[in-house]
Design a protein around this motif. Structure first.
Motif, PDB file in Angstrom:
ATOM      1  N   GLU A  93     -31.490   4.881  18.446  1.00  0.00           N
ATOM      2  CA  GLU A  93     -30.272   5.039  17.650  1.00  0.00           C
ATOM      3  C   GLU A  93     -30.353   4.217  16.373  1.00  0.00           C
ATOM      4  O   GLU A  93     -31.263   3.417  16.187  1.00  0.00           O
ATOM      5  N   MET A  94     -29.348   4.407  15.528  1.00  0.00           N
ATOM      6  CA  MET A  94     -29.191   3.530  14.370  1.00  0.00           C
ATOM      7  C   MET A  94     -28.817   2.138  14.850  1.00  0.00           C
ATOM      8  O   MET A  94     -28.272   1.980  15.934  1.00  0.00           O
ATOM      9  N   LEU A  95     -29.048   1.172  13.985  1.00  0.00           N
ATOM     10  CA  LEU A  95     -28.600  -0.197  14.240  1.00  0.00           C
ATOM     11  C   LEU A  95     -27.090  -0.210  14.472  1.00  0.00           C
ATOM     12  O   LEU A  95     -26.332   0.395  13.729  1.00  0.00           O
ATOM     13  N   THR A  96     -26.672  -0.899  15.533  1.00  0.00           N
ATOM     14  CA  THR A  96     -25.242  -1.121  15.757  1.00  0.00           C
ATOM     15  C   THR A  96     -24.963  -2.593  15.504  1.00  0.00           C
ATOM     16  O   THR A  96     -25.748  -3.445  15.905  1.00  0.00           O
ATOM     17  N   GLY A  97     -23.846  -2.893  14.884  1.00  0.00           N
ATOM     18  CA  GLY A  97     -23.517  -4.290  14.619  1.00  0.00           C
ATOM     19  C   GLY A  97     -24.398  -4.869  13.528  1.00  0.00           C
ATOM     20  O   GLY A  97     -25.116  -4.158  12.836  1.00  0.00           O
ATOM     21  N   GLU A  98     -24.343  -6.151  13.408  1.00  0.00           N
ATOM     22  CA  GLU A  98     -25.009  -6.843  12.315  1.00  0.00           C
ATOM     23  C   GLU A  98     -26.130  -7.659  12.910  1.00  0.00           C
ATOM     24  O   GLU A  98     -25.908  -8.672  13.557  1.00  0.00           O
TER      25      GLU A  98
ATOM     26  N   SER B 142     -33.267   2.781  11.993  1.00  0.00           N
ATOM     27  CA  SER B 142     -32.044   3.251  11.328  1.00  0.00           C
ATOM     28  C   SER B 142     -32.365   4.240  10.217  1.00  0.00           C
ATOM     29  O   SER B 142     -31.673   5.252  10.046  1.00  0.00           O
TER      30      SER B 142
ATOM     31  N   ILE C 256     -30.612  12.841  10.538  1.00  0.00           N
ATOM     32  CA  ILE C 256     -29.270  13.435  10.426  1.00  0.00           C
ATOM     33  C   ILE C 256     -29.162  14.259   9.141  1.00  0.00           C
ATOM     34  O   ILE C 256     -28.695  15.399   9.148  1.00  0.00           O
TER      35      ILE C 256
ATOM     36  N   ARG D 238     -32.712  -2.385   4.912  1.00  0.00           N
ATOM     37  CA  ARG D 238     -31.663  -2.745   5.879  1.00  0.00           C
ATOM     38  C   ARG D 238     -31.574  -1.732   7.024  1.00  0.00           C
ATOM     39  O   ARG D 238     -31.512  -0.542   6.790  1.00  0.00           O
ATOM     40  N   GLY D 239     -31.534  -2.224   8.243  1.00  0.00           N
ATOM     41  CA  GLY D 239     -31.456  -1.339   9.400  1.00  0.00           C
ATOM     42  C   GLY D 239     -32.824  -1.043  10.006  1.00  0.00           C
ATOM     43  O   GLY D 239     -32.912  -0.595  11.137  1.00  0.00           O
TER      44      GLY D 239
ATOM     45  N   PRO E 212     -27.714 -10.652   8.910  1.00  0.00           N
ATOM     46  CA  PRO E 212     -26.904 -10.619   7.699  1.00  0.00           C
ATOM     47  C   PRO E 212     -27.664 -11.152   6.475  1.00  0.00           C
ATOM     48  O   PRO E 212     -28.561 -11.990   6.612  1.00  0.00           O
TER      49      PRO E 212
ATOM     50  N   GLU F  68     -31.121   8.081   9.809  1.00  0.00           N
ATOM     51  CA  GLU F  68     -30.414   8.618   8.634  1.00  0.00           C
ATOM     52  C   GLU F  68     -31.071   9.898   8.136  1.00  0.00           C
ATOM     53  O   GLU F  68     -30.400  10.885   7.846  1.00  0.00           O
TER      54      GLU F  68
END
Lengths: 348, 348
Positions: A337-342, A241, A248, A236-237, A345, A245
């Motif tokens: 960047e990381m995934l924003t929003g969905e 993403s 960071i 996921r992501g 799904p 992760e």
């Protein structure tokens, strides 16, 4: 992978008589016992499988990995896999990413009243097959049923136990400057296989999910003495993403090269139609490894035996602020960047 | 049990800004990371809890118990507990029934889009409290979100790992003729607490679920050297169904005395109104133990320290055909069967 085994089992329940799951199949009474005794026990029987309470397991190591995932993928079946194979491989992969040898899985169903037994049986067969391919045993389980409209066909939870038989510490904190980032294959197929199905897109070639177990390859890396710093499956992501992760968590600035990231032509095309970026699409059989520079070539050759598309996509630039930089095909750089929003799904 | 700890935690997410769960909270991107980092990690942080992949655990024994259960109880909150405390105690109890010392749980949520954060937070707090009461650590987790109308608020899966530190074999096959059957307390409260809520029945005294951890009592029995033959918590299907399962698995004819089975007056009343038999009602904090005759009094005294209502309800008559005989208050006997059909859906 899921097509490599010629797998057939006949459903032992008289599914023409009771074609659908009833609330009573989760009620603790006769119908539930019938379902377990006739449908689940014969398939998963392996000397460890228990009908009630707990499985008792004798391990050969005191150091274990333990993980859990619930699977709610929609639709239940897709090219290259289904919720059953995914529930096995996904949890096997989480154990593998910790450097563990996956051994035992639990299997818990939340079924929606009215689910057809034929569908349920297909999923059970896939779970059995996937557990054989990944060499894990299903040892304990649970079945619940919810009313029609309170679930969605089948949800599955698998949790897993694996043993750790080496002295490596594998996690983001081990990442060092100059570490090389290896990607195990092309990206974007799982998410796009699902989306193509939902959107009823048709391509010349069917895009198949990459859903597959990663434990055999990881154990090969470990057994070859590669000093693995970190592993992570890119679910996921998507790649972007997951890299964020890890960046960071390890305070690492990473740089990756767009030109080295393999993406199937059909996947690129579908992404353009759907407005997606393959970097954010979920995969179910791909991972990245952070490997010391001087062992990268040796590691890559092991990756390539499994998948010729495996490749070095970048490296850890410096240990500082955690961020991920993408260098595009023209040589210009930007922070991703990381995934924003969905985006997608219920992809897993 | 769940009221014994004065437990308060402030929700770290700005739930007035985003009051409800969105699909993106399960999407693998920023919102999911926020939820995990701000809401789950601070609560369950214990040196083992991992955000991704697997927890790595160093055990003190190679012999482990492993179990899983999904929880779909409806409504989510009921007198004496909620889906959160139940998800901890239920899995702890499955480990305890195998004679294991429960140590680690996984925690996996399937949330319905639109669930209020306030509700979710209450459940998280209960999980934290219940894990402290039962002395287990939550070490790994997962969060999925499904669309509104495809789930029902919150479903939880917990899987558990415990270690076995004794040489007893505890399962139905160990049951012998003359074994005494001890029941750990009154029956029927959990199921009736749920049903009373659903049917909006009111009683002078609120019927509280018996939802509680059983591991401390089981470990006391083991540490006292009691030669336990079999343990089983009497959940779905109630005392009658569980006894039948064990009778079949052990080829034992059992006889139990109705007059010795403790049932609260309010529970009896509710059963009469609703047309239920307390023998088939699910419990969440009660179990039966099969103990050699000559150790029964010693075992019972340990049970009674925990609950004065614990009592010997019967014995294993002979090892032959598996069946359960109930002697009623007038001395007449009848065979009692497993639960047929669905008496109480979504009781756990």
């Amino acid at each position: 992978m899921s097509n490599q085994t010629n797998f057939s089992l006949n459903c032992p329940l008289p599914i023409t008589k009771y074609p659908h799951i009833l609330m009573a199949h989760g009620g603790g009474g006769k119908l539930m016992k019938q379902l377990i005794d006739n449908m689940l026990l014969p398939v998963f029987s392996n000397g460890n499988f228990v009908e009630h309470d707990s499985a008792i397991l004798n391990l050969t190591s005191n150091k274990i990995a333990f993980t859990t995932d619930s699977y709610v993928v929609n639709p239940l079946f897709f090219p290259g896999g289904n919720i059953g194979s995914m529930a096995v491989y996904g949890t096997v992969n989480d154990l593998a990413m910790a450097g563990a040898k996956p051994l035992y899985l639990s299997l818990s169903f939340i079924l929606e009243e009215g689910l057809s037994f034929a569908t349920f049986w297909e999923v059970i067969k896939s779970i059995k097959q996937a557990s054989e391919i990944s060499q894990v045993k299903i040892v304990t389980g649970d079945t619940k049923v919810v009313e029609k409209g309170k679930g969605d066909g089948i949800f599955i939870n698998t949790s897993g136990v694996g043993i750790i038989e080496h002295n490596l510490t594998i996690n983001p904190q081990q990442i060092q400057e100059e570490d090389v980032i290896i990607l195990s294959g092309d990206i974007g197929r799982h998410g796009i296989a699902i989306m193509a199905l939902r959107e009823e897109l048709e391509f010349e070639t069917t895009i198949e999910s990459d859903c597959a177990p990663l434990n055999h390859l990881v154990l090969q890396l470990i057994n070859s003495g590669i000093n693995i710093h970190c592993l992570r499956d890119i679910t996921r992501g998507g790649l972007a993403s997951i890299l964020n992760e890890i960046a960071i968590d390890s305070d690492s600035e990473m740089i990756i090269q767009e030109k080295f990231i393999p993406v199937q032509e059909e996947v690129k095309g579908a992404c353009e139609i759907l407005g997606f970026d393959p970097l954010y699409i979920a995969n179910e059989g791909r991972f990245i490894a952070f490997i010391p520079k001087n062992e990268a070539e040796k590691a890559l050759s092991i990756f390539k035996q499994e998948n010729p598309l495996a490749t070095i996509i970048g490296k850890v630039e410096k240990k500082e602020k955690g961020r991920v930089i993408l260098e595009n095909k023209l040589g210009s750089k930007r922070i991703i960047e990381m995934l924003t929003g969905e985006q997608l799904p219920r992809i897993c």
